[in-house]
Write a protein that holds these residues in place. Structure first.
Motif, PDB file in Angstrom:
ATOM      1  N   SER A 104       0.822  -1.208   0.000  1.00 59.80           N
ATOM      2  CA  SER A 104       0.000   0.000   0.000  1.00 59.80           C
ATOM      3  C   SER A 104       0.858   1.260   0.000  1.00 59.80           C
ATOM      4  CB  SER A 104      -0.922  -0.015   1.224  1.00 59.80           C
ATOM      5  OG  SER A 104      -1.662   1.186   1.314  1.00 59.80           O
ATOM      6  N   TYR A 105       1.887   1.281   0.858  1.00 57.21           N
ATOM      7  CA  TYR A 105       2.701   2.493   0.995  1.00 57.21           C
ATOM      8  C   TYR A 105       3.576   2.736  -0.235  1.00 57.21           C
ATOM      9  CZ  TYR A 105       5.743   5.995   3.120  1.00 57.21           C
ATOM     10  OH  TYR A 105       6.426   7.150   3.390  1.00 57.21           O
ATOM     11  N   TYR A 106       4.152   1.656  -0.771  1.00 54.00           N
ATOM     12  CA  TYR A 106       5.082   1.810  -1.895  1.00 54.00           C
ATOM     13  C   TYR A 106       4.439   1.560  -3.261  1.00 54.00           C
ATOM     14  CZ  TYR A 106       8.813   1.951   1.580  1.00 54.00           C
ATOM     15  OH  TYR A 106       9.627   2.310   2.637  1.00 54.00           O
ATOM     16  N   LYS A 107       3.109   1.312  -3.268  1.00 55.68           N
ATOM     17  CA  LYS A 107       2.370   1.105  -4.522  1.00 55.68           C
ATOM     18  C   LYS A 107       2.959  -0.048  -5.348  1.00 55.68           C
ATOM     19  CE  LYS A 107       0.069   4.781  -3.368  1.00 55.68           C
ATOM     20  NZ  LYS A 107      -1.247   4.632  -2.689  1.00 55.68           N
ATOM     21  N   ILE A 108       3.129  -1.180  -4.697  1.00 52.27           N
ATOM     22  CA  ILE A 108       3.695  -2.370  -5.334  1.00 52.27           C
ATOM     23  C   ILE A 108       2.592  -3.422  -5.467  1.00 52.27           C
ATOM     24  CG2 ILE A 108       5.443  -4.194  -5.151  1.00 52.27           C
ATOM     25  CD1 ILE A 108       7.068  -2.291  -3.384  1.00 52.27           C
ATOM     26  N   PRO A 109       2.459  -4.078  -6.617  1.00 55.39           N
ATOM     27  CA  PRO A 109       1.457  -5.144  -6.778  1.00 55.39           C
ATOM     28  C   PRO A 109       1.649  -6.254  -5.749  1.00 55.39           C
ATOM     29  CG  PRO A 109       2.348  -4.512  -8.907  1.00 55.39           C
ATOM     30  CD  PRO A 109       3.190  -3.810  -7.879  1.00 55.39           C
ATOM     31  N   ILE A 110       0.528  -6.783  -5.243  1.00 61.80           N
ATOM     32  CA  ILE A 110       0.584  -7.791  -4.182  1.00 61.80           C
ATOM     33  C   ILE A 110      -0.129  -9.061  -4.634  1.00 61.80           C
ATOM     34  CG2 ILE A 110      -1.502  -6.859  -3.061  1.00 61.80           C
ATOM     35  CD1 ILE A 110      -0.245  -7.675  -0.363  1.00 61.80           C
ATOM     36  N   TYR A 111       0.427 -10.218  -4.233  1.00 62.07           N
ATOM     37  CA  TYR A 111      -0.106 -11.515  -4.649  1.00 62.07           C
ATOM     38  C   TYR A 111      -0.291 -12.436  -3.442  1.00 62.07           C
ATOM     39  CZ  TYR A 111       0.856 -10.293  -9.500  1.00 62.07           C
ATOM     40  OH  TYR A 111       0.851  -9.665 -10.732  1.00 62.07           O
ATOM     41  N   PRO A 112      -1.533 -12.866  -3.149  1.00 65.05           N
ATOM     42  CA  PRO A 112      -1.740 -13.911  -2.131  1.00 65.05           C
ATOM     43  C   PRO A 112      -1.341 -15.258  -2.714  1.00 65.05           C
ATOM     44  CG  PRO A 112      -3.770 -12.653  -2.598  1.00 65.05           C
ATOM     45  CD  PRO A 112      -2.818 -12.384  -3.699  1.00 65.05           C
TER      46      PRO A 112
ATOM     47  N   SER B  77       2.586 -13.884 -11.386  1.00 67.23           N
ATOM     48  CA  SER B  77       2.597 -12.545 -11.977  1.00 67.23           C
ATOM     49  C   SER B  77       2.723 -12.581 -13.502  1.00 67.23           C
ATOM     50  CB  SER B  77       3.739 -11.707 -11.393  1.00 67.23           C
ATOM     51  OG  SER B  77       5.004 -12.167 -11.846  1.00 67.23           O
ATOM     52  N   THR B  78       3.119 -13.740 -14.048  1.00 62.55           N
ATOM     53  CA  THR B  78       3.247 -13.846 -15.505  1.00 62.55           C
ATOM     54  C   THR B  78       1.890 -13.918 -16.191  1.00 62.55           C
ATOM     55  OG1 THR B  78       3.423 -16.277 -15.425  1.00 62.55           O
ATOM     56  CG2 THR B  78       5.476 -15.009 -15.301  1.00 62.55           C
ATOM     57  N   THR B  79       0.849 -14.285 -15.447  1.00 61.71           N
ATOM     58  CA  THR B  79      -0.483 -14.404 -16.057  1.00 61.71           C
ATOM     59  C   THR B  79      -1.565 -13.630 -15.323  1.00 61.71           C
ATOM     60  OG1 THR B  79      -0.937 -16.421 -14.791  1.00 61.71           O
ATOM     61  CG2 THR B  79       0.041 -16.693 -16.996  1.00 61.71           C
ATOM     62  N   LYS B  80      -1.240 -13.091 -14.147  1.00 65.23           N
ATOM     63  CA  LYS B  80      -2.241 -12.382 -13.351  1.00 65.23           C
ATOM     64  C   LYS B  80      -1.717 -11.008 -12.952  1.00 65.23           C
ATOM     65  CE  LYS B  80      -3.942 -16.582 -11.036  1.00 65.23           C
ATOM     66  NZ  LYS B  80      -4.115 -17.216  -9.702  1.00 65.23           N
ATOM     67  N   SER B  81      -2.638 -10.060 -12.817  1.00 63.13           N
ATOM     68  CA  SER B  81      -2.285  -8.769 -12.233  1.00 63.13           C
ATOM     69  C   SER B  81      -2.406  -8.887 -10.718  1.00 63.13           C
ATOM     70  CB  SER B  81      -3.207  -7.662 -12.760  1.00 63.13           C
ATOM     71  OG  SER B  81      -4.562  -7.980 -12.503  1.00 63.13           O
ATOM     72  N   GLY B  82      -1.782  -7.978  -9.999  1.00 65.91           N
ATOM     73  CA  GLY B  82      -1.831  -8.026  -8.546  1.00 65.91           C
ATOM     74  C   GLY B  82      -3.237  -7.867  -8.009  1.00 65.91           C
ATOM     75  N   ALA B  83      -3.477  -8.379  -6.801  1.00 62.11           N
ATOM     76  CA  ALA B  83      -4.791  -8.271  -6.173  1.00 62.11           C
ATOM     77  C   ALA B  83      -5.002  -6.862  -5.624  1.00 62.11           C
ATOM     78  CB  ALA B  83      -4.904  -9.286  -5.047  1.00 62.11           C
ATOM     79  N   LYS B  84      -6.258  -6.435  -5.610  1.00 62.48           N
ATOM     80  CA  LYS B  84      -6.593  -5.189  -4.925  1.00 62.48           C
ATOM     81  C   LYS B  84      -6.442  -5.419  -3.424  1.00 62.48           C
ATOM     82  CE  LYS B  84      -9.925  -3.760  -8.464  1.00 62.48           C
ATOM     83  NZ  LYS B  84     -11.351  -3.424  -8.747  1.00 62.48           N
ATOM     84  N   LEU B  85      -6.081  -4.362  -2.703  1.00 56.93           N
ATOM     85  CA  LEU B  85      -5.840  -4.528  -1.275  1.00 56.93           C
ATOM     86  C   LEU B  85      -7.068  -5.061  -0.540  1.00 56.93           C
ATOM     87  CD1 LEU B  85      -3.648  -1.436  -0.345  1.00 56.93           C
ATOM     88  CD2 LEU B  85      -2.955  -3.829  -0.445  1.00 56.93           C
ATOM     89  N   ASP B  86      -8.274  -4.639  -0.981  1.00 53.47           N
ATOM     90  CA  ASP B  86      -9.477  -5.132  -0.307  1.00 53.47           C
ATOM     91  C   ASP B  86      -9.830  -6.555  -0.743  1.00 53.47           C
ATOM     92  OD1 ASP B  86     -10.372  -4.627  -2.851  1.00 53.47           O
ATOM     93  OD2 ASP B  86     -11.950  -3.217  -2.282  1.00 53.47           O
ATOM     94  N   GLU B  87      -9.059  -7.108  -1.677  1.00 51.70           N
ATOM     95  CA  GLU B  87      -9.266  -8.487  -2.107  1.00 51.70           C
ATOM     96  C   GLU B  87      -8.226  -9.438  -1.516  1.00 51.70           C
ATOM     97  OE1 GLU B  87     -11.164  -7.527  -6.546  1.00 51.70           O
ATOM     98  OE2 GLU B  87      -9.057  -8.152  -6.336  1.00 51.70           O
ATOM     99  N   THR B  88      -7.251  -8.871  -0.813  1.00 50.56           N
ATOM    100  CA  THR B  88      -6.263  -9.732  -0.159  1.00 50.56           C
ATOM    101  C   THR B  88      -6.920 -10.394   1.053  1.00 50.56           C
ATOM    102  OG1 THR B  88      -5.429  -7.850   1.106  1.00 50.56           O
ATOM    103  CG2 THR B  88      -4.294  -8.402  -0.947  1.00 50.56           C
ATOM    104  N   PHE B  89      -6.450 -11.558   1.404  1.00 49.49           N
ATOM    105  CA  PHE B  89      -7.142 -12.354   2.405  1.00 49.49           C
ATOM    106  C   PHE B  89      -6.166 -13.285   3.099  1.00 49.49           C
ATOM    107  CE2 PHE B  89      -7.053 -14.585  -1.599  1.00 49.49           C
ATOM    108  CZ  PHE B  89      -6.643 -15.853  -1.253  1.00 49.49           C
ATOM    109  N   VAL B  90      -6.622 -13.884   4.187  1.00 50.59           N
ATOM    110  CA  VAL B  90      -5.955 -15.058   4.752  1.00 50.59           C
ATOM    111  C   VAL B  90      -7.030 -16.125   4.930  1.00 50.59           C
ATOM    112  CG1 VAL B  90      -4.116 -13.790   5.908  1.00 50.59           C
ATOM    113  CG2 VAL B  90      -6.228 -14.265   7.149  1.00 50.59           C
ATOM    114  N   ARG B  91      -6.658 -17.356   4.699  1.00 47.27           N
ATOM    115  CA  ARG B  91      -7.606 -18.459   4.750  1.00 47.27           C
ATOM    116  C   ARG B  91      -6.939 -19.633   5.450  1.00 47.27           C
ATOM    117  NH1 ARG B  91      -9.696 -19.662  -1.004  1.00 47.27           N
ATOM    118  NH2 ARG B  91     -10.383 -17.487  -0.763  1.00 47.27           N
TER     119      ARG B  91
END
Length: 327
Positions: A101-109, A301-315
């Motif tokens: 969020s702070y550094y505007k970097i794509p995130i992947y669960p 990351s080769t086939t998907k864009s990063g998740a939105k922050l409100d779509e990140t999760f733990v399961r």
């Protein structure tokens, strides 16, 4: 492309930086801090998560320093989203979300179990294996088909890692107990009969655990040797049947219990009979680590864009066979 991987599913908090060039990956750093419970005790989720909170900043800093990169150099961030212990998972997710969020970097669960497999393939060179995933959280036989890792056998109750840990705790060890049990087993070759339970391609360890505890008065060494021989023979039978059914020409063993040399010996004999290649993940990367998360994030990351922050999760319960493999 650079990725920071954050692993925090159970007793280990780890950050790793990996670099990907085309299909090749290079581990630039992998720093870990492991929660050690009191002797005779297992992992307490609250205490383990407190350990992760206290050590997260130091682990992150050391990982970046060893890789000789700054956060702004990272292209993506990946974190273990499950399966695992809820309080522990949330620590890693918060670290990853905060940085992304702070550094505007794509995130992947990332699925933790998938991470074991993908890192194993990277480090061993295995291409299309039958996978034996054996750890504290998993005992599964898997093969990739039609875009998913399909289960060809698994435990019906406790995992192989849990079997070793729970028995080890009855001897006064603290989790993880695999190394201590393996060391004691090497001190004898006296075998005491124990329950053997293979049902189709599935295994059941709970009865074996109870029976092995009753052997302790005969000697810790005999109990440990008999436990390993019986449990590993059950696993080997299931593996051999799965190899014959799937016609795979490679077997790859990953997960924390992959570090056990006796298990590798027995599985190597299975592969000889089935005329297939045997691969086992290097000891240093058999257990939980940030590298498995970072490399899987790079692949996704080769086939998907990063998740939105409100779509990140733990399961806490996230079955590997529910994950679609698109890369």
């Amino acid at each position: 492309m650079l990725c920071l991987g954050v692993e925090s599913t159970a007793h280990t908090f780890s950050c790793a930086v990996l670099e990907k060039n085309n299909k090749k990956g290079k581990i630039l750093s992998d720093i870990r801090k492991i929660y050690r419970p009191p002797e005779g005790a297992g992992i307490h989720p609250r205490e383990a998560s407190r350990h992760h909170i206290e050590n997260s900043a130091q682990v992150l800093q050391e990982a970046l320093q060893k890789a000789d990169v700054s956060i702004s150099d990272l292209d993506i961030i990946a974190y273990a989203a499950g399966p695992g212990l809820g309080p522990c998972l949330r620590v890693g997710a918060i670290v990853a979300r905060s940085l992304a969020s702070y550094y505007k970097i794509p995130i992947y669960p990332v699925n933790h179990a998938l991470g074991h497999i993908e890192l194993g393939k990277l480090l061993t060179g295995s291409k299309n294996p039958l996978v034996l995933l054996v750890s504290g959280g998993h005992t599964m036989l898997l093969a990739l088909t039609y875009g998913k890792w399909r289960v060809f056998g698994e435990t019906l109750d406790i995992t192989l890692g849990q079997l070793l840990d729970q028995f080890g705790r009855s001897l006064g060890f603290s989790s993880p107990c695999g190394k201590q049990i393996e060391s004691l087993a090497l001190q004898t070759n006296l075998y005491a009969s124990l329950p053997y339970s293979v049902k189709g391609n599935d295994v059941s360890f709970s009865g074996l655990l109870s029976a092995t505890k009753s052997l302790i008065p005969k000697g810790k060494e005999i109990a440990c040797f008999s436990l390993q021989e019986t449990a590993f023979a059950m696993i080997s039978e299931a593996v051999e049947r799965a190899l014959a059914f799937t016609q795979k020409k490679e077997l790859m063993v990953v997960g924390g219990v992959a570090a056990n040399k006796r298990l590798s010996q027995m599985l190597h004999q299975v592969c000889k009979r089935q005329h297939c290649k045997f691969f086992v993940v290097p000891l240093e990367y058999a257990g939980d680590c940030g590298s498995q998360i970072a490399w899987t994030g790079l692949l996704e990351s080769t086939t998907k864009s990063g998740a939105k922050l409100d779509e990140t999760f733990v399961r806490q319960s996230w079955r590997l066979d529910s994950v679609e493999i698109s890369y």
